[in-house]
Design a protein around this motif. Structure first.
Motif, short mmCIF file in Angstrom:
data_model
loop_
_atom_site.label_atom_id
_atom_site.label_comp_id
_atom_site.label_asym_id
_atom_site.label_seq_id
_atom_site.Cartn_x
_atom_site.Cartn_y
_atom_site.Cartn_z
N MET A 199 -56.71 -92.88 42.12
CA MET A 199 -55.80 -91.78 42.27
C MET A 199 -56.50 -90.44 42.08
O MET A 199 -56.13 -89.46 42.72
CB MET A 199 -54.66 -91.96 41.25
CG MET A 199 -53.64 -90.93 41.31
SD MET A 199 -52.37 -91.50 42.41
CE MET A 199 -51.21 -90.29 42.21
N ASN A 200 -57.48 -90.40 41.28
CA ASN A 200 -58.19 -89.18 40.99
C ASN A 200 -58.95 -88.66 42.22
O ASN A 200 -58.96 -87.47 42.48
CB ASN A 200 -59.15 -89.42 39.81
CG ASN A 200 -59.53 -88.13 39.14
OD1 ASN A 200 -58.98 -87.09 39.46
ND2 ASN A 200 -60.46 -88.20 38.22
N ARG A 201 -59.53 -89.60 42.99
CA ARG A 201 -60.24 -89.19 44.20
C ARG A 201 -59.27 -88.64 45.22
O ARG A 201 -59.58 -87.67 45.91
CB ARG A 201 -60.96 -90.39 44.80
CG ARG A 201 -62.23 -90.72 44.13
CD ARG A 201 -62.89 -91.82 44.91
NE ARG A 201 -64.14 -92.17 44.32
CZ ARG A 201 -64.89 -93.17 44.68
NH1 ARG A 201 -64.47 -93.97 45.66
NH2 ARG A 201 -66.03 -93.41 44.10
N GLN A 202 -58.13 -89.22 45.36
CA GLN A 202 -57.14 -88.74 46.32
C GLN A 202 -56.65 -87.35 45.95
O GLN A 202 -56.44 -86.50 46.82
CB GLN A 202 -55.97 -89.71 46.39
CG GLN A 202 -56.31 -91.02 47.07
CD GLN A 202 -55.15 -91.98 47.04
OE1 GLN A 202 -54.20 -91.81 46.27
NE2 GLN A 202 -55.24 -93.02 47.86
N LEU A 203 -56.48 -87.10 44.68
CA LEU A 203 -56.03 -85.79 44.23
C LEU A 203 -57.09 -84.72 44.51
O LEU A 203 -56.78 -83.63 44.98
CB LEU A 203 -55.69 -85.83 42.73
CG LEU A 203 -55.13 -84.55 42.13
CD1 LEU A 203 -53.83 -84.15 42.81
CD2 LEU A 203 -54.94 -84.70 40.64
N VAL A 204 -58.35 -85.03 44.27
CA VAL A 204 -59.44 -84.10 44.52
C VAL A 204 -59.55 -83.81 46.02
O VAL A 204 -59.72 -82.66 46.44
CB VAL A 204 -60.77 -84.65 43.96
CG1 VAL A 204 -61.96 -83.81 44.42
CG2 VAL A 204 -60.74 -84.71 42.45
N ALA A 205 -59.43 -84.84 46.84
CA ALA A 205 -59.50 -84.66 48.30
C ALA A 205 -58.33 -83.80 48.77
O ALA A 205 -58.50 -82.90 49.60
CB ALA A 205 -59.50 -86.02 48.98
N PHE A 206 -57.12 -84.08 48.26
CA PHE A 206 -55.95 -83.31 48.65
C PHE A 206 -56.10 -81.85 48.25
O PHE A 206 -55.84 -80.94 49.04
CB PHE A 206 -54.68 -83.91 48.01
CG PHE A 206 -53.46 -83.07 48.24
CD1 PHE A 206 -52.85 -83.03 49.49
CD2 PHE A 206 -52.94 -82.28 47.21
CE1 PHE A 206 -51.74 -82.24 49.70
CE2 PHE A 206 -51.83 -81.49 47.43
CZ PHE A 206 -51.22 -81.47 48.67
N LEU A 207 -56.53 -81.59 47.04
CA LEU A 207 -56.71 -80.22 46.56
C LEU A 207 -57.80 -79.49 47.36
O LEU A 207 -57.69 -78.29 47.66
CB LEU A 207 -57.02 -80.19 45.07
CG LEU A 207 -55.85 -80.53 44.15
CD1 LEU A 207 -56.33 -80.58 42.70
CD2 LEU A 207 -54.73 -79.54 44.30
N SER A 208 -58.86 -80.20 47.71
CA SER A 208 -59.93 -79.58 48.50
C SER A 208 -59.42 -79.19 49.88
O SER A 208 -59.66 -78.06 50.36
CB SER A 208 -61.10 -80.55 48.66
OG SER A 208 -61.68 -80.82 47.41
N LEU A 209 -58.72 -80.10 50.55
CA LEU A 209 -58.17 -79.79 51.86
C LEU A 209 -57.11 -78.69 51.79
O LEU A 209 -57.07 -77.81 52.64
CB LEU A 209 -57.57 -81.05 52.50
CG LEU A 209 -58.59 -82.05 53.05
CD1 LEU A 209 -57.87 -83.31 53.53
CD2 LEU A 209 -59.38 -81.43 54.17
N PHE A 210 -56.28 -78.75 50.76
CA PHE A 210 -55.24 -77.74 50.60
C PHE A 210 -55.86 -76.36 50.39
O PHE A 210 -55.43 -75.38 50.99
CB PHE A 210 -54.32 -78.11 49.43
CG PHE A 210 -53.23 -77.11 49.20
CD1 PHE A 210 -52.16 -77.02 50.08
CD2 PHE A 210 -53.29 -76.23 48.12
CE1 PHE A 210 -51.16 -76.08 49.88
CE2 PHE A 210 -52.29 -75.29 47.91
CZ PHE A 210 -51.22 -75.22 48.79
#
Length: 162
Positions: free
Chosen positions: A1-12
């Motif tokens: 879940m942590n990787r998905q959150l980092v990827a989402f925040l980076s794209l956002f």
């Protein structure tokens, strides 16, 4: 879940930065309109440029010849005597004046652009802008120029430029 959150925040954050950049960037149509008001456009047709280039070449040739004669006075050219150089400079200045008079005469006949080249007393070349290119125009040009110069010219060339 942590990787998905980092990827989402980076794209956002990337989307957010790009959208702010594009919103803050001025539109190109506004910029083009502003630039169009500041530009002075000076467009000349090809005929005008053609006659200007002929004049420039002729004037450069005259100046080079006169400069060569001036070198006689400076002692840099021993091909001519001082009297010959003085005569040649006066003769070239007379030719320059004749060319100007011929061009003014031809323009007074109603031609918009013309070029005259004089070599001595027996050679004149005239280039005239005309769309009709009639023999009557040739005759009129030759008659008026010879009348202006008060002499007959053995070689008189009239060319038309369209």
């Amino acid at each position: 879940m942590n990787r998905q959150l980092v990827a989402f925040l980076s794209l956002f954050s990337l989307v957010l930065v790009l959208s702010v950049y594009y919103v803050m960037m001025p539109s190109t149509t506004t910029q083009l309109k502003e630039n169009a008001q500041n530009v002075n456009l000076n467009v000349k047709d090809a005929t005008t440029l053609y006659f200007e280039s002929l004049d420039l070449e002729r004037d450069n040739a005259h100046q080079e010849y006169i400069d060569e004669m001036i070198k006689v006075y400076e002692g840099l050219n021993q091909e001519y005597t001082l009297e010959e150089a003085f005569y040649n400079i006066n003769n070239r200045n007379n030719i320059i004046e004749e060319e100007k008079k011929i061009e003014e005469c031809i323009k007074s006949l109603g031609f918009t652009s013309c070029y005259a080249e004089v070599e001595g007393d027996d050679y004149i070349k005239v280039i005239v802008y005309s769309t009709t290119k009639s023999l009557l125009e040739v005759d009129q040009i030759m008659y008026q120029v010879q009348l202006l110069l008060e002499r007959e010219v053995s070689t008189f060339i009239v060319e038309f430029q369209e």
